[in-house]
Enzyme design. Sequence first.
Site, PDB file in Angstrom:
ATOM      1  N   ALA A  36       0.866  -1.196   0.000  1.00  0.00           N
ATOM      2  CA  ALA A  36       0.000   0.000   0.000  1.00  0.00           C
ATOM      3  C   ALA A  36       0.896   1.238   0.000  1.00  0.00           C
ATOM      4  O   ALA A  36       0.758   2.136   0.838  1.00  0.00           O
ATOM      5  CB  ALA A  36      -0.964  -0.004   1.183  1.00  0.00           C
ATOM      6  N   HIS A  38       2.882   4.619  -0.507  1.00  0.00           N
ATOM      7  CA  HIS A  38       2.572   6.033  -0.754  1.00  0.00           C
ATOM      8  C   HIS A  38       3.893   6.796  -0.817  1.00  0.00           C
ATOM      9  O   HIS A  38       4.980   6.198  -0.735  1.00  0.00           O
ATOM     10  CB  HIS A  38       1.650   6.574   0.336  1.00  0.00           C
ATOM     11  N   HIS A  41       6.714   5.956   1.583  1.00  0.00           N
ATOM     12  CA  HIS A  41       7.547   4.787   1.241  1.00  0.00           C
ATOM     13  C   HIS A  41       8.541   5.144   0.135  1.00  0.00           C
ATOM     14  O   HIS A  41       9.691   4.696   0.147  1.00  0.00           O
ATOM     15  CB  HIS A  41       6.673   3.626   0.747  1.00  0.00           C
ATOM     16  N   LYS A 154       7.872   8.100  11.092  1.00  0.00           N
ATOM     17  CA  LYS A 154       6.463   8.260  11.486  1.00  0.00           C
ATOM     18  C   LYS A 154       6.135   7.233  12.569  1.00  0.00           C
ATOM     19  O   LYS A 154       5.477   7.541  13.559  1.00  0.00           O
ATOM     20  CB  LYS A 154       5.563   8.064  10.253  1.00  0.00           C
ATOM     21  N   ASP A 155       6.621   6.010  12.384  1.00  0.00           N
ATOM     22  CA  ASP A 155       6.465   4.959  13.404  1.00  0.00           C
ATOM     23  C   ASP A 155       7.700   5.023  14.303  1.00  0.00           C
ATOM     24  O   ASP A 155       8.584   4.164  14.238  1.00  0.00           O
ATOM     25  CB  ASP A 155       6.337   3.597  12.730  1.00  0.00           C
ATOM     26  N   GLN A 158       8.635   2.169  16.740  1.00  0.00           N
ATOM     27  CA  GLN A 158       9.104   1.013  15.953  1.00  0.00           C
ATOM     28  C   GLN A 158      10.550   1.230  15.513  1.00  0.00           C
ATOM     29  O   GLN A 158      11.385   0.315  15.584  1.00  0.00           O
ATOM     30  CB  GLN A 158       8.200   0.831  14.733  1.00  0.00           C
ATOM     31  N   SER A 190       0.275   7.822   5.653  1.00  0.00           N
ATOM     32  CA  SER A 190       0.133   6.487   6.239  1.00  0.00           C
ATOM     33  C   SER A 190      -0.804   5.686   5.340  1.00  0.00           C
ATOM     34  O   SER A 190      -1.762   6.242   4.785  1.00  0.00           O
ATOM     35  CB  SER A 190      -0.493   6.606   7.637  1.00  0.00           C
ATOM     36  N   SER A 191      -0.517   4.395   5.235  1.00  0.00           N
ATOM     37  CA  SER A 191      -1.397   3.543   4.412  1.00  0.00           C
ATOM     38  C   SER A 191      -2.808   3.522   4.994  1.00  0.00           C
ATOM     39  O   SER A 191      -3.774   3.246   4.298  1.00  0.00           O
ATOM     40  CB  SER A 191      -0.846   2.116   4.358  1.00  0.00           C
TER      41      SER A 191
HETATM   42  O1  PAF Z   1       6.203  -0.320   9.307  1.00  0.00           O
HETATM   43  C1  PAF Z   1       5.803  -1.323   8.684  1.00  0.00           C
HETATM   44  O2  PAF Z   1       5.320  -1.237   7.546  1.00  0.00           O
HETATM   45  C2  PAF Z   1       5.897  -2.694   9.349  1.00  0.00           C
HETATM   46  O3  PAF Z   1       5.698  -2.613  10.718  1.00  0.00           O
HETATM   47  C3  PAF Z   1       7.205  -3.435   9.014  1.00  0.00           C
HETATM   48  C4  PAF Z   1       8.417  -2.692   9.559  1.00  0.00           C
HETATM   49  C5  PAF Z   1       7.338  -3.609   7.519  1.00  0.00           C
HETATM   50  C6  PAF Z   1       7.206  -4.827   9.667  1.00  0.00           C
HETATM   51  O4  PAF Z   1       6.138  -5.594   9.213  1.00  0.00           O
END
Ligand code: PAF
Length: 283
Positions: A36, A38, A41, A154-155, A158, A190-191
């Site tokens: 997905a 955008h 990415h 953004k994340d 993570q 964001s997707s």
């Molecule tokens: O951020 C994401 O799109 C996901 O959490 C990732 C890092 C690809 C892991 O599935």
Amino acid sequence: MSRTPRVARSLSALRRELDSLRARKATVALVPTMGALHDGHISLVRQAKRRADKVVVSIFVNPTQFAPTEDFGSYPRTWKEDVAKLAAERVDLIWHPDAKAMYPDGFTTRIVPEGPALAGLEDRFRPHFFGGVATVVAKLFAQCRPDVAIFGEKDYQQFRVVTQMARDLDLGVRVVGSRTVRERDGLAMSSRNVYLSADERRVAPTLHRALKELASRLRAGGDMQDALRDGAATITQAGFDLDYLEVRHAETLAPVTQDESGPKRILVAARIGTTRLIDNIAV
Ligand code: PAF
């Protein structure tokens, strides 16, 4: 000119493709995604191109990072459009395993991240999430053996969890964060933004506006608790249900006090209708 990337769907195909990419000692950057795609990415892909000779993008909607109540089934899947976008960027290889290739029968090993994964932010609302992310990212690193991997800021939690994991487990990958790409009105790409109704979409940039205001008050030496209280009020008055709005240490994600030195980051998560949005900003 676009160039259709090669696609590997099995581990043996991936190994063959990587062996040929690595000929003449080429360096490899990995951009892990769930598809997905955008412009956010695409900016990761461009960053990857600047940092390595060859670029691999993984597209895998990872079931283990979704709770049963979450949107795994309805998560947007846009394979054809994704391939066209990656072709336009002249990406070398797409790693597109199915769930069976990633988690074959008998799979029992999981990574249980601590430190920034237990900061009391996303983990408080999505307790399953970072275990699923860390496990799949560790696998992606082992499968693709990249020199560098690019993650969107953004994340942010993570990004910190993956950075810490790569360091703790000596994974030999340099994890690089890439700035959040925003719509013209400030909404972080964001997707999941496709889930927003027209009314919700109009209100959504309030999150970024509140973060900017909060960051500038803190930079100017304003009182942190007052600024947080006003920020929370702005967000809830706009129609959001606030999960958290917090100022944390930018690397450890530990809580910080007003006078503490060191880099700070403000992180927010809030729900509007059925959509949950997250965002963050450096102070
Ligand atoms: O951020 C994401 O799109 C996901 O959490 C990732 C890092 C690809 C892991 O599935």
